[in-house]
Structures are given as C-alpha cells and as structure tokens.
Design a protein around this motif. Structure first.
Motif, PDB file in Angstrom:
ATOM      1  N   GLU B 290      67.688  18.632  38.009  1.00  0.00           N
ATOM      2  CA  GLU B 290      68.391  19.924  37.966  1.00  0.00           C
ATOM      3  C   GLU B 290      68.585  20.400  36.544  1.00  0.00           C
ATOM      4  OE1 GLU B 290      71.922  20.081  40.243  1.00  0.00           O
ATOM      5  OE2 GLU B 290      70.904  19.553  42.107  1.00  0.00           O
ATOM      6  N   GLU B 291      68.905  19.469  35.673  1.00  0.00           N
ATOM      7  CA  GLU B 291      69.159  19.856  34.297  1.00  0.00           C
ATOM      8  C   GLU B 291      67.914  20.476  33.663  1.00  0.00           C
ATOM      9  OE1 GLU B 291      70.409  17.732  30.172  1.00  0.00           O
ATOM     10  OE2 GLU B 291      70.506  16.537  32.024  1.00  0.00           O
ATOM     11  N   HIS B 294      67.297  23.937  35.028  1.00  0.00           N
ATOM     12  CA  HIS B 294      68.253  24.874  34.454  1.00  0.00           C
ATOM     13  C   HIS B 294      67.784  25.301  33.058  1.00  0.00           C
ATOM     14  CE1 HIS B 294      72.036  26.413  32.783  1.00  0.00           C
ATOM     15  NE2 HIS B 294      72.352  26.688  34.037  1.00  0.00           N
ATOM     16  N   SER B 318      69.342  33.955  31.094  1.00  0.00           N
ATOM     17  CA  SER B 318      70.725  33.477  31.045  1.00  0.00           C
ATOM     18  C   SER B 318      71.696  34.658  31.058  1.00  0.00           C
ATOM     19  CB  SER B 318      70.934  32.621  29.805  1.00  0.00           C
ATOM     20  OG  SER B 318      70.597  33.362  28.664  1.00  0.00           O
ATOM     21  N   ASP B 323      75.788  31.723  36.414  1.00  0.00           N
ATOM     22  CA  ASP B 323      75.503  30.293  36.621  1.00  0.00           C
ATOM     23  C   ASP B 323      75.281  29.991  38.097  1.00  0.00           C
ATOM     24  OD1 ASP B 323      75.226  29.200  34.194  1.00  0.00           O
ATOM     25  OD2 ASP B 323      77.330  28.603  33.953  1.00  0.00           O
ATOM     26  N   ILE B 326      71.843  30.986  39.139  1.00  0.00           N
ATOM     27  CA  ILE B 326      70.822  30.040  38.683  1.00  0.00           C
ATOM     28  C   ILE B 326      70.846  28.791  39.560  1.00  0.00           C
ATOM     29  CG2 ILE B 326      70.116  28.567  36.758  1.00  0.00           C
ATOM     30  CD1 ILE B 326      70.876  30.773  34.873  1.00  0.00           C
ATOM     31  N   ASN B 327      72.051  28.340  39.904  1.00  0.00           N
ATOM     32  CA  ASN B 327      72.131  27.170  40.775  1.00  0.00           C
ATOM     33  C   ASN B 327      71.507  27.439  42.134  1.00  0.00           C
ATOM     34  OD1 ASN B 327      73.306  25.634  38.824  1.00  0.00           O
ATOM     35  ND2 ASN B 327      75.409  26.151  39.431  1.00  0.00           N
ATOM     36  N   ILE B 330      67.832  27.127  41.723  1.00  0.00           N
ATOM     37  CA  ILE B 330      67.470  25.714  41.638  1.00  0.00           C
ATOM     38  C   ILE B 330      67.510  25.074  43.032  1.00  0.00           C
ATOM     39  CG2 ILE B 330      68.193  23.481  40.724  1.00  0.00           C
ATOM     40  CD1 ILE B 330      69.093  24.950  38.202  1.00  0.00           C
TER      41      ILE B 330
END
Ligand SMILES: [Cu+2]
Ligand SMILES: [Cu+2]
Lengths: 621, 337
Positions: B290-291, B294, B318, B323, B326-327, B330
């Motif tokens: 995940e990192e 991101h 960004s 956030d 974006i999650n 993902i």
C-alpha cells in the motif's frame, strides 16, 4: 577517390559530421568542467549548429569572404569560370544557372524523401487499426512529411527563380553571387539536420510544433527546430538577392511593367520571404530556449501563453502559403501565352494581383486560429480579411481564362501541366472559403478536409507548375527535350490519381475524420475511402518515378533542341542558344523593343539583338 | 455574342449539375445540434458558390479549347492580339469584392447565431488530459467520463486542459473549441443538442501519443432519462471503497494509461499489481504494497518502474485527491488480482 573526397558536398558533409561531434563535445566538456553530468539535448543542439557551420567551411562557403576580410584580392564573379561538366553541380559555384540546378536537385531529393514518408504512413492509414507504426513513429512521419516538403518547395521555387529570373531579365548573374551560393549551400546541412530528428526519438507535434506539446516529449523536436531555423536563413538571404536582382539588373529598356510576368511573382514572393520568415524562426527559437533553459514563454503553469506561439507561427506560415504558390502561379501566367499564342490578358492586373495577394496575405493569419481560443473580437475581422484574398486570386483566374479564350492552343507536356495546375489550384481556391468563414470552420478545422484543401493548393500552386517549368526549360539546360510520350504518361497518371486522393481526403474530413490520427474508428466507415487515398498516393509516386526516368535519360538520349523550341518571345529562347552559355548574355547586347507577350501581333518582337538593330540602321542609310 | 450565350447556358447547366451532385452524396454528418442547422445553411451557400465558380472557369476553358481549336491546315496559326480590357478587370475585381464582403457578412451573422446565449444553460466543466476527457456537473456534484446531455437544452461547457492543448469536437454538433492548459485560459463553448442518440467527442488537436484514441461517449437523452441518470449517479451507487476507487480511476483518466486486464499501455497494467515484485529504474527490487502504491500516485517520479517513462503521470494527484480517495483507489487496485 581523391577527387571524390575533394568534391564540395562530400567535404562539406565530412566537416559537418566532425563539427557536430565537436559541438557536442564542447558542450559536454563545459558541463563536465562545471561538475555537471552529460545531457544529450543541449549537446545535439550545439552539435547541430557547429556542424552546419562546419559544412559551410568544408564546402568553401567562407573562403572568399575570409580573403576579403584579410584584404586579399578575389575575382569578380563574372571572371570566375569554375568547373565544367557534371561535377560543377556538387561543389561551390557562383554561376546562377548552376546554383539553380543545385537547388533543383535538392528540391527533388527532398520531394522524394518527404513523399516517401507519406507513403509509409499512408500504409498505416489504409486500414483502421494499428498495423506497422506506433504513435511516435506515426507522428514523426506526419510532421516530417510536412516540413520536408515545405523545404522541398522552398528549394523548388528558389531553383526556378535562380535559373530563370536572370535569363528573363537579361542579367549576367544574380546581384550577389556569393550570397547566392551561400543561401543554397546552407540549406544542405539544414536538410540533414531536419531529417536527423528521426535519429533522436522523433517528435510528436506535427509540423506546427505547438507548445506545450513541443516543450515536452522526445528531443527530436530540437533537430526539427534547428533545421527549419537554418532553412529560414537560406530563404531570407535568397529573397534578398532576388529582390536586388529584379530591381537593379534588368537589361536596358526593360521597365518594371515590361519584364516577364514570372519576375513579378518572384518579386512578390521574395518580399514575403524576406519579411515574414523571421517570425517562424523566432517562434521556434523561443521553444528551443524554453526546452534548453527552462524559460517559459508558452507554458501557462509558468506564466506563458500557448496562443502567443500560434500568432507568431502563423504570421509566417500563412504568408508562406503564398511564398509557395505565387512563383507557380507566375509560371502559369508565363507559359500560358506561349502555348495559346495570345497575349497575357491584363498583364498589369496580373502583376499587381501578385502584389495584392502578398500584401493581403499578411493580414489573414488568424484564420488558422478560429477554434484556438483567440480573443472573440478577432475572429470576424480575420474572416473578412481572409475572404478578401479571393479578390486578387480571382483576378488571376479570370485573366487566365480570358487569355485562353479564343487562343489557338497547343498541348505539349508543359501546357498540360499548366492546365492541370489551373484546375487543381482552382479546386484549392474554391475549397478555401468554407474554412474561411468562422462558423463553418468550427466544423472543418483540424480535419482531413483541410488536408485535402491544402494539398490542392500545393499541387496546383507548386507541383504542377514546377513540372511544367522543368519540361519547358529543360532544353535550355541540356540542349535536349524530355520525351513527350513519357511526359504525357506522367501527366495522365498523376492527375486522376491526385483527384482520387484529394477528393477522398475532403470527403472523409467532412464526415468526421480528424487530421494527424494514426488510427480511426472502423465504425465511421472510412476504411474503403482511406484505401483509395493510399492507392492514389502510390500512383502519384509511380508517375513521379516515370518523370525521374525521363529526366535522367533525356539528358543523354533526348531529341536535340538547341533553338527556340516553343517559339517563345522571351529573350532566353529568342536570343540565347541552348544549353544557355555561361554568364548568359555576356557580350551580347539586346534591347527591349516591344511587349513581352504580344503573340498574334505580326512583326512585333519583345527583344532584339543590338547588332541587328545597328545593321538595319546601316542598311536604312 | 453567340458564343457567350452558349457558354452561359452551359455554365448554368453545369452549376446545377454539380450542386445537385454535391448535395446528393451527403457531405456532412447528421445535424444533431441547433448550431449544426445554422452552420449547414452557410455550407449550402458555399456549395452553391463553389459549383458556380467551378463551372464558370471550366466551361469557358473547355469551350474555348474545343470551339476555337487550331485549324489543322494552319499549324502556325496564332491567336488574336487582345491584350486586355480594363473595364473587364474592374468588373471582375469589384463584383467579387462585393460578393466577398456579403459572404463575410453572412458568416458573421451565422457565427452570432451559433453563439446565442441561453441563461438557463446546463453547466458542464470539461477537463481534457493525455488522453482522456472528464466531465463535471457542478450543479449536481457529479463527475463522469461520458458526457450525458438532456436534449433541447443548451449546454455551456467550460473547458480546460491538464497538460497540452486538446480540442473538443463532436462532428454531429459541428462546433469545435480548443482546450487550453492554464487557469486564465478556460474557454467556453455552447450548443443545444436537438437529437437523442449516442455520439462521440473526438479530440481534434494533436496532443501526442494516443491522440487518436482520445474519444469519449456523448449521450443525448430525454429530460426524464437525464434525471434518472443524475439520480443513479448520486444515490444508488455502491459506496464501498473498491467501487468508489474504480469510479475515481475511471473519471480521472487513469485508464487512459493503465489497463485492468493485463494489457500493456503507456503505464504498467494494474492487474495483479498488488503484491507483485517490481524492478525500478534505479535497479532496486521492491514488493508492491500500500505504501508503494500511495507513493506512486502522489509522487510518481520518486519511483519509476523499469521500462516506463518518467514525467508522464501528472504530478499533482496529491492536490487533486483527498487521502480517503487515494485509499479508495488503492483498495480498487488491490482488488484486481
Ligand atoms: Cu492560412
Ligand atoms: Cu488530442
């Protein structure tokens, strides 16, 4: 071998290669000294520039000027006799006729190159789906096809102007023979640089190179910019020379309104080249700087404006269209009277219409930007000025028709191409207004209709006339005629193939085919027409191959023709033998005693040898 | 005089023939907007003029060649010595001048008609990017990758680009407007669809790479169907992270470069991406977690996958996404095994 290596062009190219590596090396070296790593893009730009200068040194373009700078004696150009035979075409020569042929060879080489590029991407387009090319390759081919052929056209008109103008006006050479040779030779490294854009990743922007797209993407664009920039030099200097020649070197008694009409069109064209070319050079240079130095003229995120580029670019590139076609239209006006045996109808009006087109041509660039998002209040004035160009163009057409009317026409090959030029240019002219009125252009802009339209203007205004000119003046160059049969095959194959191509282009464009796309939706139903366009393109290519065969073989085997083959009144036919001697009329004096195009007037002459006059005076007494 | 009478008749006949022919072959696509109707009227005038001028020139030349041809017995026959006529030249300068001014005037009127403003127009914000279109409906808070329009209502597009110049064009609507990058260069385009059906918006300005494929569906529907679509978009849509992520990816053009079925594109496919091992340009081998995902989205240039170009993905995701969004993306990528 040794003599091969010492040929001007070979030496030039060797020097160019060496210069390119030196330039790139210098930049790498400086960066290394500053502690920076290697960067290819600035290196190839500097390399290209130094290479071009190297070429000029190698070919001998600076030799005389260098001597003059040192205060040494150099020969007057009229004293230089230079090499004879084929070899003279491959080295630095000051003879305008040699330079004219050199321009012609370069133009034909570029014509073949640029045309072949189109043949490749036409295969891709013959069918929907992606077959042989990827996107970058396709875009590079499309962009280079455009620009290489523009260069070919510029060289072609320079060829005609250089070879023919001094002969027509009774001059021994051009006004500045060294500058003339320089203008030609600088175009050779420029063309090499332009083509080399393919080696550096190509470019994605088409020939118009709009930023911000041209600011990103492969660095081949830099070679494209640099090549065009240098070709621009050739064009500006050549124009300067032609203007000086036409204005100051006419033979005695040839007033401006008595010179052959082609000289008028060359004058008009040269005024445009001399004053507008700077703008395309400048706009390309700004994008080069934007890429190299991160200056930001056209990128909005850093305060630039992309529309500004379009204004600068089209300020040249619209008038450029008239640079391309005016000489061709001049050829049509020049040859038509010879073949219909009637005076050119309204000579002064035709001459002035060239000037009129040149001047109005400067006021219409905005029509390329109707959809670009220019200020709203600009669109309507540009529509008026654009349509205004139709008026002087109309004068030309009506005068041609009146010239033909009741003429006793003959149809040898040059005349066929003149007629082809008239009809094809007519189609180009008539398909223009729909894209000149704003609202209809909202639909047409950036479609294949536009592609069809400008191929009509380029074929009608340049391709057909230059072929006419070559068939017509070939005996003057070689003392032999080109084969009529092969010439007719060339004409009757090329003309219908061209119609197939251009009508196909305009048809699918109107229905929604965009320009510059590598692939199209099969659901739009364009596949069959696209195939026809490709076939048309290949047939044109075949016809041009036949032309080249004719061109080369006739130089040795053609029917010999040393006299006034076309029964023309103009001095180069009436007075000079064929092939035309070095320094043209040197030692021959002729007087202008009549009008250039008084065909059908019994006993009249345009020019007369001074001795003849003297003799007749004697016998009178 | 006899000749001119014959020629005039021939010119008229040929004009009519060419005009009818050109109209019969169907030169333009269907008229699906009220602007198309106006514009096509001007096209008709142009076609008329083209037919006439073409016939005029061609008939005169052809007639002269045939009727005044050279006498076979007099191979050296010359034409008559006519050098010109100022009267004629003035006529064929002034008459075209008048015609040209008149056409320009018609053109100006036509343009004004196509730009008539309806204050009730539906607002849509159009964003173009390499190589996708995205449509925002600020009145409804909807973002979509297809342009849904109610029929017979004017729409006002505000167009802007994320990167280079694109151009908005729907052939059936006739109108076209370039789409420029830059906050101060937002352009406006108005039209009124008058026919329901499926169309395509095509990018008409060369924008590099997949320019040819920068097309999105345009759906013109009835007022009622439009309302249904709005309701569905707003309410009934599944709210789980994966579906939300998929919508985000779809509406923001990720699929222009990334496939979800394993096909290679401008960027690497997302199929099976999560958990796979990747080699970076730096030579480093990493596991996709995940990192990493991101970081690849908010700061794409920090890790470039081997075999793919840098600087291609936008650098401002960004700012564009929260956030949470974006999650969601993902989560969607994770679901593609
Ligand atoms: Cu133009
Ligand atoms: Cu595009």
């Amino acid at each position: 071998m040794k003599s091969f290596m010492s040929t001007g062009i070979v030496k030039g190219i060797l020097y160019q290669i060496t210069g390119s590596f030196m330039g790139a090396g210098i930049l790498g070296g400086i960066r290394a000294l500053m502690g920076l790593s290697w960067k290819t893009e600035p290196a190839i730009v500097l390399g290209g520039l130094v290479g071009a200068i190297g070429f000029m040194v190698g070919v001998g373009g600076f030799k005389d000027w260098w001597k003059m700078a040192l205060g040494e004696e150099v020969n007057e150009a009229s004293q230089v006799f230079g090499e004879q035979g084929l070899k003279r075409y491959f080295g630095f020569s000051l003879d305008h006729k040699v330079i004219g042929i050199q321009y012609g060879i370069l133009s034909m080489v570029l014509l073949v190159l640029g045309g072949s590029l189109a043949l490749i991407f036409r295969v891709e387009l013959a069918q929907s789906g992606l077959q042989i090319l990827n996107f970058v390759q396709f875009n590079t081919l499309v962009g280079l096809h455009g620009m290489v052929l523009i260069a070919s056209i510029l060289m072609g008109i320079a060829a005609m102007s250089n070879y023919v103008v001094p002969l027509l006006i009774g001059a021994e050479d051009m006004a500045f023979p060294r500058l003339n040779a320089f203008s030609f030779w600088i175009a050779v490294p420029a063309s090499i640089i332009l083509m080399s854009s393919m080696l550096f990743g190509g470019f994605e922007t088409g020939w118009t190179a709009y930023p911000p797209l041209s600011v990103r993407g492969p660095m081949g664009i830099q070679m494209f910019f640099l090549g065009v920039f240098i070709v621009g030099w050739s064009s500006i200097l050549g124009a300067l020379n032609l203007i000086a020649t036409v204005l100051t070197m006419r033979s005695k008694g040839m007033e401006l309104f008595k010179m052959p009409i082609f000289a008028w069109s060359v004058l008009a064209t040269s005024i445009i080249s001399l004053t507008a070319t700077q703008l395309i050079g400048l706009s390309f240079q700004l994008v080069m700087f934007e890429r190299l130095f991160e200056m930001s003229f056209f990128t909005p995120s850093n305060g630039g404006n992309p529309i500004l580029f379009q204004h600068l670019f089209w300020f040249y590139s619209h008038p450029a269209v008239y640079i391309f076609v005016l000489p061709g239209l001049g050829i049509i006006s020049e040859l038509l009277p010879v073949f219909v045996r009637k005076p050119l109808f309204g000579y002064k009006w035709v001459a002035m219409s060239s000037m009129g087109i040149a001047l109005t041509g400067f006021l219409v660039w905005g029509h390329h930007m109707f959809t670009a998002g220019i200020e709203e209040y600009l669109r309507v004035p540009f529509m008026y000025s654009t349509l205004l160009v139709a008026v002087p163009t109309g004068v030309k057409f009506f005068s041609w028709v009146a010239t033909i009317w009741q003429g006793k026409a003959r149809f040898p090959v040059p005349m066929l191409f003149v007629l082809g030029g008239i009809i094809v240019f007519l189609l180009g002219g008539l398909t223009g207004p729909p894209s000149g009125t704003v609202s209809t252009d909202l639909h047409l802009h950036d479609t294949y209709y536009i592609v069809g339209h400008f191929h009509n203007t380029m074929f009608g205004g340049f391709i057909f006339p230059i072929f006419a000119a070559i068939y017509y003046w070939y005996p003057k160059i070689t003392g032999r005629r080109m084969s009529e049969t092969l010439g007719k095959i060339h004409f009757y194959l090329m003309t219908p193939s061209f119609f197939l191509m251009t009508f196909g282009q305009m048809r699918i464009g109107l229905l929604g085919m965009r320009r510059r796309i590598a692939d199209y939706d099969p659901a739009m139903g364009f596949d069959f027409t696209q195939l026809l366009i490709t076939i048309g393109g290949y047939l044109i290519a075949i016809s041009i191959l036949i032309f080249f065969y004719n061109l080369i073989v006739s130089a040795k085997k053609g029917e010999s023709a040393t006299g006034n083959v076309w029964n023309s009144r103009s001095p180069e036919w009436d007075i000079l033998p064929s092939p035309a001697p070095a320094h043209n009329y040197a030692g021959i004096h002729f007087n202008v005693v009549g009008e250039p195009y008084d065909y059908g007037l019994k006993g009249s002459k345009y020019v007369e040898l001074a001795q003849v006059e003297a003799q007749s005076k004697e016998s009178d007494e | 005089m006899k000749h001119f009478t014959i020629v005039s008749i021939l010119v008229i006949l040929l004009t009519v023939f060419v005009y009818v022919l050109l109209q019969a072959v169907g030169l333009l696509p269907t008229q699906a907007s009220s602007q198309a109707v106006i514009i096509d009227q001007l096209f008709d005038i142009h076609i008329g003029i083209i037919s006439f001028l073409f016939s005029l020139i061609v008939v005169f030349i052809g007639y002269s060649f045939i009727v005044f041809r050279r006498n076979k017995l007099l191979p050296d026959e010359e034409g008559q010595h006519i050098t010109g006529s100022s009267k004629l030249e003035i006529v064929w300068t002034l008459v075209p001048l008048a015609v040209v001014i008149f056409i320009s005037y018609l053109g100006a009127i036509s343009l004004a008609e196509t730009r008539k403003i309806d204050p009730q127009a539906l607002e849509v914000k159009v964003t173009g990017g390499q190589w996708y279109w995205s449509f925002d409906y600020p009145d409804y808070g909807i973002t979509s990758d297809a342009l849904y329009l109610p029929v017979d209502r004017q729409v006002k597009l505000s167009l802007t680009s994320m990167d280079v110049i694109h151009s908005f064009w729907v052939p059936e609507f006739r109108v076209k407007q370039d789409v420029l990058p830059g906050e101060n260069l937002v352009k406006e385009l108005r039209f009124t669809p008058i026919e329901t059906g499926d169309f395509m918006v095509l990018c008409a300005e060369l924008c590099g790479g997949a320019h040819a494929y920068m097309n999105s569906p345009v759906k013109v529907v009835t007022e009622g169907e439009f309302q249904d679509w709005v309701d569905e978009e707003l309410g009934n849509f599944p709210q789980d992270p994966e579906s939300l992520g998929e919508r985000l990816a779809k509406n923001n053009g990720c699929f222009g470069c990334h496939s979800v079925d394993g096909k290679d594109g401008v960027g690497p496919t997302w199929k099976g991406l999560y958990g796979s091992e990747k080699t970076l340009v730096s030579g480093e081998k990493i596991m996709v977690d995940e990192e990493y995902l991101h970081e690849s989205i908010v700061n794409p240039n920090s890790q470039i996958v081997l075999g793919y170009p840098a600087n291609v993905m936008a650098q401002n995701y960004s700012e564009l996404f929260t956030d949470e969004e974006i999650n969601n993306i993902i989560a969607f990528i994770k679901s593609l095994e």
